[in-house]
Design a protein around this motif. Structure first.
Motif, short mmCIF file in Angstrom:
data_model
loop_
_atom_site.label_atom_id
_atom_site.label_comp_id
_atom_site.label_asym_id
_atom_site.label_seq_id
_atom_site.Cartn_x
_atom_site.Cartn_y
_atom_site.Cartn_z
N ASP A 38 13.67 -2.88 10.87
CA ASP A 38 14.07 -4.21 10.41
C ASP A 38 15.31 -4.65 11.17
O ASP A 38 15.70 -4.00 12.15
N VAL A 39 15.95 -5.73 10.73
CA VAL A 39 17.12 -6.25 11.44
C VAL A 39 18.27 -5.26 11.45
O VAL A 39 19.16 -5.34 12.30
N ASN A 40 18.29 -4.30 10.52
CA ASN A 40 19.35 -3.29 10.49
C ASN A 40 19.09 -2.14 11.45
O ASN A 40 19.97 -1.33 11.68
N GLY A 41 17.87 -2.03 11.97
CA GLY A 41 17.56 -0.99 12.93
C GLY A 41 16.35 -0.16 12.56
O GLY A 41 15.51 -0.57 11.75
N LEU A 42 16.28 1.01 13.16
CA LEU A 42 15.23 1.98 12.91
C LEU A 42 15.78 2.99 11.91
O LEU A 42 16.82 3.61 12.17
N ALA A 43 15.11 3.14 10.78
CA ALA A 43 15.56 4.08 9.75
C ALA A 43 14.42 5.04 9.45
O ALA A 43 13.29 4.63 9.20
N VAL A 44 14.75 6.33 9.46
CA VAL A 44 13.77 7.36 9.14
C VAL A 44 14.24 8.08 7.90
O VAL A 44 15.39 8.49 7.80
N ARG A 45 13.32 8.22 6.95
CA ARG A 45 13.57 9.05 5.77
C ARG A 45 12.51 10.13 5.78
O ARG A 45 11.31 9.84 5.83
N PHE A 46 12.96 11.37 5.73
CA PHE A 46 12.04 12.51 5.74
C PHE A 46 12.56 13.49 4.69
O PHE A 46 13.33 14.41 5.00
N GLY A 47 12.17 13.24 3.45
CA GLY A 47 12.70 14.05 2.35
C GLY A 47 14.20 13.91 2.30
O GLY A 47 14.72 12.80 2.24
N PRO A 48 14.94 15.03 2.41
CA PRO A 48 16.40 14.96 2.33
C PRO A 48 17.08 14.50 3.62
O PRO A 48 18.28 14.23 3.63
N TRP A 49 16.34 14.38 4.73
CA TRP A 49 16.93 14.00 6.01
C TRP A 49 16.80 12.51 6.25
O TRP A 49 15.81 11.89 5.92
N ARG A 50 17.84 11.94 6.88
CA ARG A 50 17.88 10.52 7.20
C ARG A 50 18.37 10.34 8.63
O ARG A 50 19.21 11.10 9.11
N GLY A 104 24.17 13.19 13.34
CA GLY A 104 24.33 13.16 11.89
C GLY A 104 23.11 13.54 11.08
O GLY A 104 23.19 13.54 9.86
N VAL A 105 21.98 13.85 11.69
CA VAL A 105 20.80 14.23 10.92
C VAL A 105 21.02 15.58 10.25
O VAL A 105 20.84 15.73 9.06
N ILE A 106 21.46 16.54 11.03
CA ILE A 106 21.70 17.88 10.51
C ILE A 106 23.21 18.13 10.40
O ILE A 106 23.70 18.60 9.40
N ALA A 107 23.92 17.78 11.46
CA ALA A 107 25.37 17.94 11.50
C ALA A 107 25.94 16.88 12.44
O ALA A 107 25.27 16.49 13.40
N LEU A 110 25.86 17.58 16.26
CA LEU A 110 24.59 17.75 16.94
C LEU A 110 23.92 16.39 17.11
O LEU A 110 23.60 15.73 16.12
N SER A 111 23.72 15.97 18.35
CA SER A 111 23.09 14.68 18.60
C SER A 111 21.70 14.88 19.21
O SER A 111 21.45 15.88 19.89
N HIS A 112 20.83 13.92 18.96
CA HIS A 112 19.43 14.03 19.37
C HIS A 112 19.07 12.91 20.35
O HIS A 112 19.13 11.73 19.99
N PRO A 113 18.66 13.26 21.57
CA PRO A 113 18.29 12.24 22.55
C PRO A 113 16.88 11.68 22.33
O PRO A 113 16.52 10.67 22.93
N ALA A 114 16.10 12.34 21.48
CA ALA A 114 14.73 11.91 21.23
C ALA A 114 14.29 12.36 19.85
O ALA A 114 14.90 13.24 19.25
#
Length: 137
Positions: A38-50, A104-107, A110-114
């Protein structure tokens, strides 16, 4: 619709029946797993992970799969490139590459390029992000 006119869309994950019990133990259920654009971006919710990032940060979205179950089902971080996978099915999904790695997904350190997500309609997610659909490599 492309990036300039982002329409709010929600994409549920495609749940393979075989993996529902172990995913449920992790808190990942159909009602707790989705991708939203949406206009706020791409948001993923996967159980406890965001995960949240601006849509402009997505520089590539391509359809991928099929996968081996041990590489995609659940939440996985690749030791090779720190890419993150949120998987509920081995059939197909979308691999998203980011201009700036998302943290910020796990810590926070730790950043994720994909990221790979196994949504029900991979092509619709690609279309909603306004990135070109590319066949699996």
């Amino acid at each position: 619709m492309g990036r300039s006119g982002v329409v709010s869309r929600r994409f549920p994950f495609a749940f393979d029946r075989r993996f529902i019990p172990p995913l449920a133990l992790m808190g990942v259920l159909p009602q707790t797993a989705s991708v939203s654009v949406d206009v706020n971006g791409l948001a993923v919710r996967f159980g406890p992970w965001r995960m949240l990032t601006p849509t402009e940060n997505v520089i590539e979205a391509r359809r991928t799969g099929p996968y081996r179950w041990w590489r995609v089902v659940g939440m996985h971080v690749s030791a090779a490139d720190r890419g993150i996978s949120f998987g509920t099915s081995t059939a197909s999904g979308v691999c998203l590459r980011f201009e700036e790695p998302v943290s910020g997904v796990i810590a926070r350190f730790l950043s994720h390029p994909a990221m790979t997500v196994t949504v029900e309609d991979p092509d619709a997610l690609i279309d909603a992000l306004g990135t070109p659909t590319r066949p699996a490599a």
